[in-house]
Design a protein around this motif. Structure first.
Motif, short mmCIF file in Angstrom:
data_model
loop_
_atom_site.label_atom_id
_atom_site.label_comp_id
_atom_site.label_asym_id
_atom_site.label_seq_id
_atom_site.Cartn_x
_atom_site.Cartn_y
_atom_site.Cartn_z
N ILE A 199 -72.07 28.54 -7.62
CA ILE A 199 -70.76 28.63 -6.78
C ILE A 199 -69.70 29.40 -8.00
O ILE A 199 -69.56 29.04 -9.04
N THR A 200 -69.10 30.58 -7.39
CA THR A 200 -68.21 31.11 -8.18
C THR A 200 -66.76 30.85 -8.28
O THR A 200 -66.13 31.41 -9.12
N GLY A 201 -66.38 30.14 -7.25
CA GLY A 201 -65.01 29.83 -6.97
C GLY A 201 -64.11 31.04 -6.10
O GLY A 201 -63.00 30.44 -5.76
N THR A 202 -65.04 31.67 -5.39
CA THR A 202 -64.33 32.57 -4.53
C THR A 202 -64.60 32.46 -3.24
O THR A 202 -63.89 32.94 -1.87
N GLU A 203 -65.58 31.33 -3.10
CA GLU A 203 -65.97 30.89 -1.65
C GLU A 203 -65.00 30.34 -0.76
O GLU A 203 -64.33 29.52 -1.31
N PRO A 204 -64.92 30.81 0.41
CA PRO A 204 -63.96 30.03 1.41
C PRO A 204 -64.06 28.56 1.39
O PRO A 204 -63.24 27.72 1.51
N GLY A 205 -65.21 28.19 1.32
CA GLY A 205 -65.53 26.71 1.31
C GLY A 205 -65.08 25.91 0.03
O GLY A 205 -65.02 24.56 -0.01
#
Length: 314
Positions: A199-205
């Protein structure tokens, strides 16, 4: 309703330092084992992990080694459950991952591009515009029938997104069990990801504000392994504006989670708590679910008490 939800979210933000929860017990073959017998002990009590670059995202703070935790032997296709010290109460999705150990589960630190996802549980979107998250104390699933034999880390992750981002950083509540899988299949798990990095931290979720215009949601991280059953059908989860679409690992059919029709297991016996197992091949326990949930067929090996109702996709 929305203003109340926002107030509740801000109140939780103010009290984020208070007690949380930790998945500390594993159930297999009807036995609820002692805390940390087969789950790695963490050293941060029940506090979350928030750093997306930290190795603690694998098995929690202090969980990089086995310590006194032992390894349990299970069969591919067996049911299992994770139980927390208290019920999960922060809104957010729940996922389960696995990683094959190069030698033994006890010696494995979870490093490398080795993790694959076996389960996503996201929100249900209701007709009145509200949403319902899968909050429980116990979460159950099955070891994928197609999983090759060997030693694995079995990881549960609840991602709390109750504090609006970026003021509130999402919180990961994580535990890893050590398992040896026998009588395995010939599947090839994937896609494989590294933790951290999945997880990169930019995902909408990850960045979504669940209190404002919240009408759809996709659980962050990789897709769920699409070949979990011998038949190799898909097993991914996509959450839409009013329907959760979950293509489950069965031999030939897809299953759609909706609010209208259902295909449920026969209800007999004492009540099973929500999210507990209530059926499947070889299941000898109760098939009656507690009020507010329905015994729902996930695949031929596993039925679970869910608040959702299912219909078979045509």
């Amino acid at each position: 309703m929305k203003s109340y939800s926002l107030f509740a979210g801000l109140s939780l933000l103010a009290s984020s330092a208070s007690a949380h929860y930790i998945f500390e017990q594993l159930t297999h073959a009807g036995t609820l084992y002692a805390a940390y017998q087969y789950i790695r002990t963490n050293t941060n009590y029940n506090s979350p992990v928030t750093d997306l670059t930290s190795n603690d995202l694998r098995c929690n703070v202090g969980g990089e080694t086995a310590g006194s935790t032992t390894t349990i032997t299970v069969n591919a296709g067996d049911a299992f459950s994770f139980t927390a010290d208290i019920a999960v109460y922060h809104d957010g999705p729940l996922s389960m991952y696995m990683a094959k150990a190069p030698t033994t589960a006890a010696a494995f630190d979870g490093s490398g591009q080795v993790w694959f996802k076996i389960l996503d549980l996201g929100p249900t979107f209701n007709a009145d515009g509200s949403s319902t998250w899968p909050l429980a104390q116990t979460y159950s699933y099955t070891i994928p029938p197609a999983l090759p034999s060997g030693d694995y880390l079995l990881r549960i992750q609840q991602l709390a997104i109750h504090n609006p981002y970026p003021a509130g950083i999402p919180q990961f509540y994580i535990s890893c069990a050590q398992i040896t899988v026998t009588n395995g299949g010939t599947g090839t798990p994937g896609p494989l990801v590294s933790i951290p990095g999945f997880i990169t931290g930019t995902e909408p979720g990850y960045t979504v504000n669940i209190y404002t215009d919240f009408t759809n949601y996709t659980v962050p991280g990789p897709a769920v392994w699409s070949g979990q059953s011998a038949g190799g059908a898909a097993a991914t989860s996509v959450v839409g504006s009013s329907t959760v679409v979950k293509t489950v690992a069965t031999s030939s059919t897809a299953v759609v989670v909706s609010s209208t029709t259902s295909a449920t297991a026969t209800a007999t016996g004492a009540a099973v708590a929500k999210y507990g197992q209530c059926g499947g091949a070889g299941w000898t326990g109760s098939t009656v679910c507690t009020a507010g949930s329905t015994c729902t067929v996930t695949n031929q090996y596993y039925s679970q008490c869910l608040g959702w109702k299912y219909e078979e996709a045509g």
